[in-house]
Design an enzyme around this catalytic site. Structure first.
Site, PDB file in Angstrom:
ATOM      1  N   VAL A 181       0.856  -1.193   0.000  1.00 30.41           N
ATOM      2  CA  VAL A 181       0.000   0.000   0.000  1.00 30.41           C
ATOM      3  C   VAL A 181       0.889   1.239   0.000  1.00 30.41           C
ATOM      4  O   VAL A 181       1.935   1.258   0.641  1.00 30.41           O
ATOM      5  CB  VAL A 181      -0.907   0.026   1.260  1.00 30.41           C
ATOM      6  CG1 VAL A 181      -1.784   1.257   1.277  1.00 30.41           C
ATOM      7  CG2 VAL A 181      -1.747  -1.222   1.355  1.00 30.41           C
ATOM      8  N   CYS A 182       0.449   2.272  -0.715  1.00 30.27           N
ATOM      9  CA  CYS A 182       1.080   3.590  -0.642  1.00 30.27           C
ATOM     10  C   CYS A 182      -0.043   4.630  -0.744  1.00 30.27           C
ATOM     11  O   CYS A 182      -1.209   4.289  -0.578  1.00 30.27           O
ATOM     12  CB  CYS A 182       2.125   3.762  -1.745  1.00 30.27           C
ATOM     13  SG  CYS A 182       1.435   3.844  -3.401  1.00 30.27           S
ATOM     14  N   GLN A 183       0.286   5.860  -1.017  1.00 31.33           N
ATOM     15  CA  GLN A 183      -0.738   6.903  -1.045  1.00 31.33           C
ATOM     16  C   GLN A 183      -1.697   6.779  -2.233  1.00 31.33           C
ATOM     17  O   GLN A 183      -2.897   6.903  -2.062  1.00 31.33           O
ATOM     18  CB  GLN A 183      -0.086   8.291  -1.050  1.00 31.33           C
ATOM     19  CG  GLN A 183       0.596   8.638   0.253  1.00 31.33           C
ATOM     20  CD  GLN A 183      -0.375   8.717   1.413  1.00 31.33           C
ATOM     21  OE1 GLN A 183      -1.413   9.359   1.323  1.00 31.33           O
ATOM     22  NE2 GLN A 183      -0.060   8.043   2.495  1.00 31.33           N
TER      23      GLN A 183
END
Length: 133
Positions: A91-93
């Site tokens: 997951v990232c932004q």
């Protein structure tokens, strides 16, 4: 032929709407939806790795996610995920870094790695819980 020339605008609109309807189906392979991720977390106990920088992680992340910045992924992923067959979700932004992280993890031999499509922003749009550090 006369029909096509007389109704070119209607044909264009029909083709554009067809492409718009197919776009989500064709784009499905680019990662997990938030709902699919929840199912993977609940059913298969997926490990969630947030590849954002620590300051971004502190502002908000998926509950239970472990922070491992993208730059440290190759060196420390094996310490965080003990089994290479465990389900892992990156997951990232917005989903770009997590897609790269998933590809890197696969190169390192991790078999069941996926990325959250749209990242934390998509997670929040889907009204999923976020915690702050």
């Amino acid at each position: 032929m006369k029909f096509l020339l007389d109704n070119w605008m209607l044909i264009t609109v029909a083709l554009a709407s067809g492409v718009a309807l197919l776009f989500p189906v064709l784009n499905k392979g680019s990662g997990l939806s938030p709902q699919d991720m929840v199912q993977l977390m609940n059913r298969e106990k997926a490990i969630v790795i947030d590849v954002c920088e620590p300051d971004e992680f502190a502002r908000g992340h998926v509950i239970g996610a472990k922070n491992l910045p993208l730059g440290q992924l190759e060196d420390k992923l094996a310490q965080v995920v003990k089994s290479k067959s465990s389900p892992v979700v990156m997951v990232c932004q917005v989903g770009a870094r997590s897609a790269r992280a998933a590809a890197t993890a696969r190169k390192l031999g991790f078999e069941n790695v996926q990325s959250l499509a749209g990242g934390l922003k998509a997670w929040q749009v889907a009204s999923m819980p976020v915690e702050k550090a």
